[in-house]
Design an enzyme around this catalytic site. Structure first.
Site, PDB file in Angstrom:
ATOM      1  N   SER A  92       0.837  -1.201   0.000  1.00 54.10           N
ATOM      2  CA  SER A  92       0.000   0.000   0.000  1.00 54.10           C
ATOM      3  C   SER A  92       0.872   1.251   0.000  1.00 54.10           C
ATOM      4  O   SER A  92       1.629   1.469  -0.942  1.00 54.10           O
ATOM      5  CB  SER A  92      -0.965  -0.045   1.192  1.00 54.10           C
ATOM      6  OG  SER A  92      -1.908   0.992   1.117  1.00 54.10           O
ATOM      7  N   HIS A 205      -8.470   0.949  -0.850  1.00 54.09           N
ATOM      8  CA  HIS A 205      -8.246   0.002  -1.949  1.00 54.09           C
ATOM      9  C   HIS A 205      -9.547  -0.606  -2.471  1.00 54.09           C
ATOM     10  O   HIS A 205      -9.633  -1.798  -2.732  1.00 54.09           O
ATOM     11  CB  HIS A 205      -7.263  -1.094  -1.516  1.00 54.09           C
ATOM     12  CG  HIS A 205      -5.924  -0.550  -1.141  1.00 54.09           C
ATOM     13  ND1 HIS A 205      -5.072   0.024  -2.059  1.00 54.09           N
ATOM     14  CD2 HIS A 205      -5.302  -0.433   0.062  1.00 54.09           C
ATOM     15  CE1 HIS A 205      -3.982   0.453  -1.448  1.00 54.09           C
ATOM     16  NE2 HIS A 205      -4.103   0.195  -0.168  1.00 54.09           N
TER      17      HIS A 205
END
Length: 317
Positions: A92, A205
């Site tokens: 991430s 996400h």
């Protein structure tokens, strides 16, 4: 034959008050990174890392700058020992220090970018929370089911999305409050060992973060992403990144697409096996989450994993 290193960079959530203070005291090179980050960000990063209350540090506009700086500072300390990456990937947010490690972004640009990314994500998460008062979207971790099963469950439920494919034992789902409730019920019915609602600011996400992606795309326009100088892997594709332009596009897609960490680990493991050199896998940043996930893989037991973090980096070095 010289040993090669794969650097794994942790994501948001790894932040902890006081992180890398011992490293900066021992390595002037690490302290220089913190000082330079302060100049670029226009913020006292040392104070952010060491004196900010945890609740304040957890904000996206603080944690993203803090973790990125900490990871790059540890890289600087490792470099004094001749330890530099031949491959890199980040979880991430960790993709941004990985982009720096690969030579795609300069230090100045990566600090500027994560400052804007953190601010955009914090603002959007606050807007989402306000718009859905008492029923805000979020994320849940499903433990004990294969990632493909969790993806199948989420695909059949409106407002639910497989977001972080962490390991063969753990997948995180993002979604609306109703979508998450249905995923949690379905996962338990399919034999999940445990389902945990996460204390996060938003449905990261997933398509629910499209507003943040749109704003971040505009913010990225002035920045140049050059071609990588070492092997780099992408969360969005789970594969190698070979050019700067796709890396820039993925940085935007990253906000609304799942983190395919299990795919990246597999590709890295294949690279190590095929290369024939001696390799070590280092978690370069605060915490031990990624070395733990690496250890859960079938290849993690046979390939070396070393955690590099605030608690033991001096001893490790």
């Amino acid at each position: 034959m010289a040993k090669k290193y794969a650097f794994l960079f942790p994501g948001q959530g790894a932040q902890a008050q006081g992180m890398i203070k011992d490293i900066c005291e021992a390595y002037p090179e690490a302290q220089k990174v913190v000082d330079e980050a302060s100049k670029i960000a226009g913020k006292d990063v040392a104070k952010l890392l060491w004196d900010t209350p945890q609740e304040e540090l957890n904000r996206s506009d603080n944690s993203q700058l803090a973790i990125t700086t900490a990871s790059i500072a540890i890289m600087a300390a490792l470099k004094t020992k001749g330890i530099e990456p031949s491959a890199a990937m980040g979880f991430s947010l960790g993709e941004f220090p990985a982009l720096y490690a690969a030579g795609i972004l300069s230090f100045e640009d990566v600090i500027k970018i994560v400052c804007q990314r953190g601010s955009i994500m914090q603002t959007v998460c606050e807007q989402i929370a306000e718009e859905n008062a008492g029923n805000a979207p979020g994320m849940s971790a499903v433990l004990g089911l294969p990632p493909e099963k969790v993806e199948e469950i989420a695909a059949g439920i409106d407002g639910a999305y497989a977001a972080n494919l962490n390991s063969v034992k753990q997948t995180v789902v993002a979604g609306t409050a109703d979508g998450l409730a249905k995923v949690e019920e379905a996962a338990k019915a399919c034999g999940a060992r445990r389902v945990v609602r996460l204390a996060v600011a938003g449905p990261f996400h997933s398509p629910l973060m499209q507003r943040a992606a749109d704003n971040f795309k505009v913010a990225l326009e002035p920045f140049t992403f050059t071609d990588p100088k070492i092997t780099l892997f992408s969360n969005v594709t789970g594969k190698k990144v070979t050019e700067g332009a796709p890396a820039k596009a993925s940085a935007v897609d990253h906000l609304t697409n799942p983190v395919r960490w299990t795919d990246e680990e597999k590709v890295l493991a294949d690279l190590i096996k095929e290369d024939g050199s001696e390799w070590a896998v280092l978690e370069v940043g605060p915490g031990k989450v990624l070395s733990g996930l690496w250890g859960q893989t079938e290849f993690g037991a046979t390939l070396p994993a070393v955690a590099v973090n605030t608690a033991e980096v001096l001893a490790s070095l």
